[in-house]
Design a protein around this motif. Structure first.
Motif, PDB file in Angstrom:
ATOM      1  N   VAL A  13       4.948  -1.353  39.513  1.00 24.32           N
ATOM      2  CA  VAL A  13       5.108  -1.934  37.868  1.00 24.32           C
ATOM      3  C   VAL A  13       4.774  -2.822  37.810  1.00 24.32           C
ATOM      4  O   VAL A  13       4.600  -2.619  36.362  1.00 24.32           O
ATOM      5  N   TYR A  41      10.183   4.032  41.392  1.00 17.70           N
ATOM      6  CA  TYR A  41      11.372   2.904  39.691  1.00 17.70           C
ATOM      7  C   TYR A  41      10.631   3.275  38.361  1.00 17.70           C
ATOM      8  O   TYR A  41       9.585   3.096  38.186  1.00 17.70           O
ATOM      9  N   GLY A  45      16.018   0.895  40.057  1.00 23.25           N
ATOM     10  CA  GLY A  45      15.388   1.147  41.054  1.00 23.25           C
ATOM     11  C   GLY A  45      15.996   2.312  42.064  1.00 23.25           C
ATOM     12  O   GLY A  45      17.717   2.306  41.603  1.00 23.25           O
ATOM     13  N   GLU A  66      16.831  -3.134  37.981  1.00 23.97           N
ATOM     14  CA  GLU A  66      16.605  -4.040  38.959  1.00 23.97           C
ATOM     15  C   GLU A  66      16.332  -5.523  38.178  1.00 23.97           C
ATOM     16  O   GLU A  66      16.016  -6.059  37.686  1.00 23.97           O
ATOM     17  N   ILE A  94      14.176  -8.675  37.590  1.00 19.74           N
ATOM     18  CA  ILE A  94      12.958  -9.505  36.752  1.00 19.74           C
ATOM     19  C   ILE A  94      12.543 -10.940  36.306  1.00 19.74           C
ATOM     20  O   ILE A  94      11.755 -11.034  35.814  1.00 19.74           O
ATOM     21  N   SER A 128      10.210   2.143  34.992  1.00 15.08           N
ATOM     22  CA  SER A 128      10.072   0.725  33.697  1.00 15.08           C
ATOM     23  C   SER A 128      10.901   1.813  32.440  1.00 15.08           C
ATOM     24  O   SER A 128      10.921   2.460  32.115  1.00 15.08           O
ATOM     25  N   GLU A 163      10.122  -1.978  48.733  1.00 16.65           N
ATOM     26  CA  GLU A 163      10.184  -1.711  47.491  1.00 16.65           C
ATOM     27  C   GLU A 163       9.550  -3.075  46.792  1.00 16.65           C
ATOM     28  O   GLU A 163       9.302  -2.794  45.531  1.00 16.65           O
ATOM     29  N   MET A 181       6.219 -10.839  40.690  1.00  9.19           N
ATOM     30  CA  MET A 181       6.735 -11.018  39.719  1.00  9.19           C
ATOM     31  C   MET A 181       6.519 -12.130  38.100  1.00  9.19           C
ATOM     32  O   MET A 181       6.876 -11.724  37.120  1.00  9.19           O
ATOM     33  N   ILE A 231       7.850  -8.787  34.872  1.00  6.51           N
ATOM     34  CA  ILE A 231       7.977  -6.875  35.217  1.00  6.51           C
ATOM     35  C   ILE A 231       8.590  -6.552  33.738  1.00  6.51           C
ATOM     36  O   ILE A 231       9.554  -7.279  34.157  1.00  6.51           O
ATOM     37  N   LYS A 241       7.217  -2.997  43.440  1.00  8.90           N
ATOM     38  CA  LYS A 241       7.109  -3.307  42.644  1.00  8.90           C
ATOM     39  C   LYS A 241       6.196  -4.098  41.501  1.00  8.90           C
ATOM     40  O   LYS A 241       6.418  -4.189  41.245  1.00  8.90           O
ATOM     41  N   ARG A 242       5.379  -4.310  43.366  1.00 10.37           N
ATOM     42  CA  ARG A 242       4.545  -4.895  42.357  1.00 10.37           C
ATOM     43  C   ARG A 242       3.285  -3.836  41.955  1.00 10.37           C
ATOM     44  O   ARG A 242       3.182  -4.107  40.739  1.00 10.37           O
TER      45      ARG A 242
END
Length: 499
Positions: free
Chosen positions: A242, A275, A468, A423, A425, A277, A235, A459, A463, A239-240
């Motif tokens: 994204v 994930y 997700g 998620e 953010i 967006s 995860e 983050m 983001i 997310k990095r």
């Protein structure tokens, strides 16, 4: 230490087969040649000659290979059934007038059930209409030194798991399951591709474990002289991605959790995480339903799947939704609020005869009560929505109900198949949540997350809002087949055999 094989101590079947191998080598022939003649697969031959009439000689010569799974030696005409890896079978016939006495006698004496052979001859149908190869010659491809299990004695689950290679030889269901996984994987990738998701790969060796509440496996890097962890979830790296502008990403790969093993849990398992967006828990629920339904369609041609015990499961249409605390209230027999205190929940647990671990936080106890009161009941697909904030540190707060987050778990056949979120953010709130997790870890919670400064730094660059999801691939196969997790993993972890 490998077991030393002493010929005199071998069971008779093993000893006899080794003697046959030795005799073949003594004649100057090969028991394990580098290659044998093969002009077509058994499946291709069956497809080319489908519908051939009874007692027909085609005049077509082929060289076919397979494992001998049946053998009948009767005088001047011998029969055998060859089977190739996908389970396709074909009859081989050996007649005295075609191969001669010497070759026929060698076939009878040298070849055992389980041997791999190449047979060269004419494609015919027998007087009973059985598509066959009438041999002119044969060659041993590999001598089997161990007999196959007796067909009318089913393998135990332990034997099937421990010796999957034998399971694949003798059991059609095992061959189906092995081929099911790549078909499901292909369907998943096609489903994501059609929705503009990018497949990425993230580290399985990590300096800091995170992305889930689970106990990790630890290892050591000699090159860096540092402790590392096998990942429990991808995860935080996804997310990095994204953050960096890969707005729709997914990964299918291995996760490792140093926890118990049972019919729905394996220490090593395949996981899919994605994930999206500008999505949320609702859009990601729709995505997850589509992934499951499209997998069912790819494998069975229908949203109604037939399990291997004959039961049917309808995965079609839209799926039921229910609130977690509504299901808890229904099971307990009185209203249980999302704001219920630890003391209140302990009273409900006592009423249900449950033991309470003193390390559990309030949300964990609520989830344990939920699992207790719904055990065996959530068989049709259902999204259970609205989980406690203190067990979901990476998830956005519920926009309507204090104390909850926008998280759902998808249950099918009584087990959790997937989980999805809106998620979190906000890096400031995320830091607070991870600080709380670190405090739990300091108190002895081995499943608590670490404070990952690099993830928080990522983050802080911004983001986008996103949804997700995570789904166990092995569990998806369980939902499609009705099998336990050890049957859906080709080679699950098992303890070594006692010598």
């Amino acid at each position: 230490m490998s077991e030393l094989i002493i010929e005199d101590d071998l069971p008779e079947q093993l000893r006899i087969r080794r003697e046959k191998r030795a005799a073949i080598l003594a004649r100057g022939e090969e028991a394990y040649p580098v290659a044998v003649p093969r002009t077509a697969s058994l499946k291709e031959i069956r497809e080319r000659h489908a519908g051939l009439e009874i007692d027909v000689a085609t005049g077509i010569l082929e060289s076919l290979s397979g494992r001998v799974i049946f053998k009948r030696d009767t005088g001047k005409l011998c029969f055998a059934t060859l089977r190739e890896g996908d389970g396709t079978e074909l009859q081989a016939m050996f007649s005295l007038d075609k191969v001669g006495a010497e070759v026929l006698d060698q076939w009878k004496s040298d070849i055992d059930i389980g041997d791999l052979v190449s047979v060269t001859g004419e494609i015919i149908t027998s007087k009973r209409g059985e598509l066959s190869i009438l041999a002119n010659s044969y060659q041993l491809a590999a001598k089997s030194l161990r007999p196959l299990p007796v067909e009318h004695k089913p393998l135990s689950e332990e034997t099937r798991v421990r010796m999957r290679y034998v399971d694949l030889i003798v059991r059609p269901e095992a061959r189906f399951n092995a081929r099911l996984r790549p078909r499901v994987m292909k369907s998943l990738r096609e489903s994501f591709g059609s929705r503009d998701f990018i497949e990425v790969e993230t580290p399985m060796l990590q300096v800091m474990h995170g992305g889930a509440t689970a106990r990790p496996f630890k290892t050591h890097s000699n090159a860096y002289d540092m402790e590392l962890f096998l990942r429990i979830a991808p995860e935080l790296f996804l997310k990095r991605c994204v953050v960096g502008g890969l707005e729709r990403v997914f990964e299918i790969n291995r996760n490792f959790r140093n926890e118990g093993a049972d019919s729905t849990h394996s220490p090593e398992f395949a996981m899919i995480e994605a994930y999206q967006s500008y999505g949320d828990w609702d859009s990601i629920a729709e995505l997850t339903r589509n992934l499951v339904q499209e997998s069912a369609m790819a494998v069975f041609g229908s949203h109604v799947v037939t399990h291997q015990d004959g039961r049917e499961l309808d995965l079609g249409g839209t799926w039921r939704e229910a609130n977690l605390f509504d299901l808890i209230s229904e099971g307990v027999g009185e209203v249980v609020s999302p704001q219920a205190s630890m003391d209140e929940l302990k009273k409900f647990a006592a009423k249900l005869g449950m033991k309470v671990d003193p390390k559990w936080v309030t949300g964990k106890l609520a989830e344990e009560i939920f699992e207790h009161v719904t055990a065996g009941k959530l068989n049709e697909p259902i999204f259970v929505r609205g989980y406690p904030v203190d067990t979901s540190p990476l998830v956005r707060a519920h926009r309507l109900t204090p104390g909850l987050v926008e998280k759902w778990d998808l249950y099918v056949e009584g087990f959790e198949l997937a989980t999805g979120y809106s998620e979190l953010i906000d890096p400031v709130i995320q830091r607070d949540r991870l600080v709380e997790q670190a405090a739990l870890g300091a108190k002895g919670d081995v499943e608590a997350m670490n404070l990952d400064e690099d993830f928080l730094r990522a983050m802080e660059y911004g983001i986008p809002p996103m949804g997700g999801m995570g789904m166990g691939v092995d569990r998806l196969l369980m939902a499609l087949t009705g099998l336990g997790i050890r049957e859906t993993i080709l080679f699950p972890l098992v303890k070594p055999e006692e010598q």
